[in-house]
Design a protein around this motif. Structure first.
Motif, PDB file in Angstrom:
ATOM      1  N   ARG A   1       0.909  -1.460   0.199  1.00 37.86           N
ATOM      2  CA  ARG A   1      -0.674  -0.087  -0.265  1.00 37.86           C
ATOM      3  C   ARG A   1       0.837   1.293   0.224  1.00 37.86           C
ATOM      4  N   GLN A   2       0.617   2.238  -0.547  1.00 40.92           N
ATOM      5  CA  GLN A   2       0.899   3.577  -0.572  1.00 40.92           C
ATOM      6  C   GLN A   2       0.212   4.851  -0.257  1.00 40.92           C
ATOM      7  N   ALA A   3       0.703   5.648   0.677  1.00 39.31           N
ATOM      8  CA  ALA A   3      -0.408   6.714   1.440  1.00 39.31           C
ATOM      9  C   ALA A   3      -0.149   7.695   0.365  1.00 39.31           C
ATOM     10  N   PRO A   4      -0.413   9.093   0.265  1.00 38.00           N
ATOM     11  CA  PRO A   4       0.188   9.719  -0.475  1.00 38.00           C
ATOM     12  C   PRO A   4       1.438  10.842   0.393  1.00 38.00           C
ATOM     13  N   GLY A   5       2.383  10.925  -0.581  1.00 39.12           N
ATOM     14  CA  GLY A   5       3.645  11.593   0.476  1.00 39.12           C
ATOM     15  C   GLY A   5       4.514  10.759   1.313  1.00 39.12           C
ATOM     16  N   LYS A   6       4.107   9.234   0.647  1.00 37.67           N
ATOM     17  CA  LYS A   6       5.048   8.305   2.184  1.00 37.67           C
ATOM     18  C   LYS A   6       5.302   6.778   1.255  1.00 37.67           C
ATOM     19  N   GLN A   7       6.572   6.157   1.447  1.00 34.53           N
ATOM     20  CA  GLN A   7       7.075   5.646   0.171  1.00 34.53           C
ATOM     21  C   GLN A   7       5.631   3.825   0.848  1.00 34.53           C
ATOM     22  N   ARG A   8       6.178   3.197  -0.511  1.00 37.16           N
ATOM     23  CA  ARG A   8       5.597   1.782  -0.341  1.00 37.16           C
ATOM     24  C   ARG A   8       6.098   1.161   0.319  1.00 37.16           C
ATOM     25  N   GLU A   9       4.192   0.316   1.326  1.00 32.76           N
ATOM     26  CA  GLU A   9       4.617  -0.462   2.968  1.00 32.76           C
ATOM     27  C   GLU A   9       3.899  -1.762   1.880  1.00 32.76           C
ATOM     28  N   GLY A  10       4.867  -2.834   2.222  1.00 34.69           N
ATOM     29  CA  GLY A  10       4.794  -3.670   2.060  1.00 34.69           C
ATOM     30  C   GLY A  10       3.147  -4.178   3.702  1.00 34.69           C
ATOM     31  N   VAL A  11       2.340  -4.544   2.957  1.00 34.80           N
ATOM     32  CA  VAL A  11       1.217  -5.124   3.799  1.00 34.80           C
ATOM     33  C   VAL A  11       0.468  -6.244   4.273  1.00 34.80           C
ATOM     34  N   ALA A  12       1.492  -8.081   3.233  1.00 36.71           N
ATOM     35  CA  ALA A  12       1.070  -9.231   3.360  1.00 36.71           C
ATOM     36  C   ALA A  12       1.718  -9.529   2.574  1.00 36.71           C
ATOM     37  N   ARG A  13       2.496 -11.057   2.711  1.00 34.94           N
ATOM     38  CA  ARG A  13       3.081 -11.827   1.779  1.00 34.94           C
ATOM     39  C   ARG A  13       2.507 -13.115   1.934  1.00 34.94           C
ATOM     40  N   LEU A  14       2.019 -13.972   1.026  1.00 38.44           N
ATOM     41  CA  LEU A  14       1.487 -15.039   0.521  1.00 38.44           C
ATOM     42  C   LEU A  14       2.933 -16.381  -0.075  1.00 38.44           C
ATOM     43  N   TYR A  15       3.189 -17.092   0.389  1.00 33.45           N
ATOM     44  CA  TYR A  15       4.259 -18.219  -0.283  1.00 33.45           C
ATOM     45  C   TYR A  15       3.099 -18.753  -0.903  1.00 33.45           C
ATOM     46  N   THR A  16       3.086 -18.989  -1.596  1.00 31.10           N
ATOM     47  CA  THR A  16       2.301 -20.071  -2.991  1.00 31.10           C
ATOM     48  C   THR A  16       2.244 -21.303  -3.437  1.00 31.10           C
ATOM     49  N   GLY A  17       3.310 -21.900  -2.608  1.00 29.40           N
ATOM     50  CA  GLY A  17       3.610 -22.977  -2.368  1.00 29.40           C
ATOM     51  C   GLY A  17       2.727 -23.842  -1.762  1.00 29.40           C
ATOM     52  N   ASN A  18       3.373 -23.225  -0.204  1.00 29.85           N
ATOM     53  CA  ASN A  18       2.828 -23.766   1.014  1.00 29.85           C
ATOM     54  C   ASN A  18       1.953 -22.838   1.402  1.00 29.85           C
ATOM     55  N   GLY A  19       1.116 -21.710   1.364  1.00 32.02           N
ATOM     56  CA  GLY A  19       0.388 -20.944   1.765  1.00 32.02           C
ATOM     57  C   GLY A  19       0.970 -20.317   3.171  1.00 32.02           C
ATOM     58  N   TYR A  20       2.509 -20.390   3.016  1.00 33.39           N
ATOM     59  CA  TYR A  20       2.678 -19.730   4.369  1.00 33.39           C
ATOM     60  C   TYR A  20       2.678 -18.044   4.243  1.00 33.39           C
ATOM     61  N   THR A  21       2.255 -17.524   5.575  1.00 31.67           N
ATOM     62  CA  THR A  21       1.437 -15.922   4.914  1.00 31.67           C
ATOM     63  C   THR A  21       2.897 -15.377   6.185  1.00 31.67           C
ATOM     64  N   ASP A  22       2.869 -14.170   5.780  1.00 28.66           N
ATOM     65  CA  ASP A  22       3.232 -12.854   6.702  1.00 28.66           C
ATOM     66  C   ASP A  22       2.974 -11.892   6.168  1.00 28.66           C
ATOM     67  N   TYR A  23       3.333 -10.565   7.489  1.00 24.17           N
ATOM     68  CA  TYR A  23       2.215  -9.430   7.728  1.00 24.17           C
ATOM     69  C   TYR A  23       3.243  -8.394   8.297  1.00 24.17           C
ATOM     70  N   ALA A  24       2.584  -7.386   8.090  1.00 24.83           N
ATOM     71  CA  ALA A  24       3.611  -6.233   8.653  1.00 24.83           C
ATOM     72  C   ALA A  24       2.336  -6.348   9.806  1.00 24.83           C
TER      73      ALA A  24
END
Length: 121
Positions: A37-60
């Motif tokens: 996500r990216q808010a005005p005037g801010k850097q793009r931020e990673g919110v959530a990730r998913l490893y498609t092979g094993n379904g592992y997830t990770d969050y900010a």
């Protein structure tokens, strides 16, 4: 042609929920699918990730416990369920695909056009 198409953004009040969708086409599923996500005037931020092979997830830390990333391989779609939304979640949300998972935008080589999420207090 490789494409990621986001949908599901909108305007909600604080405490509400939205579900974003990212439909993929034109290529084989990558090892990692993510939402940024990216808010005005801010850097793009990673919110959530998913490893498609094993379904592992990770969050900010800022969204942990409130957001859930998931996939439907049959539909070639990745979702971001967002609950208990806060005004600070207001941003343009982007779907991204890459071979490596991480919070850095540079790891991802395919991006969607973005969908706006606005949370009012």
């Amino acid at each position: 042609q490789v494409q990621l198409v986001e949908s599901g953004g909108g305007s909600v009040q604080a405490g509400g929920s939205l579900r974003l969708s990212c439909a993929t086409s034109g290529y084989t599923y990558s090892n990692c699918m993510a939402w940024f996500r990216q808010a005005p005037g801010k850097q793009r931020e990673g919110v959530a990730r998913l490893y498609t092979g094993n379904g592992y997830t990770d969050y900010a830390d800022s969204v942990k416990g409130r957001f859930t990333i998931s996939q439907d391989k049959a539909k070639n779609t990745v979702y971001l369920q967002m609950d208990s939304l806060k005004p600070e979640d207001t941003a343009m949300y982007y779907c991204a695909a890459g071979r490596l998972c991480g919070s850095a935008p540079g790891l991802f080589d395919v991006w969607g056009q973005g969908t706006q999420v606005t949370v009012s207090s």
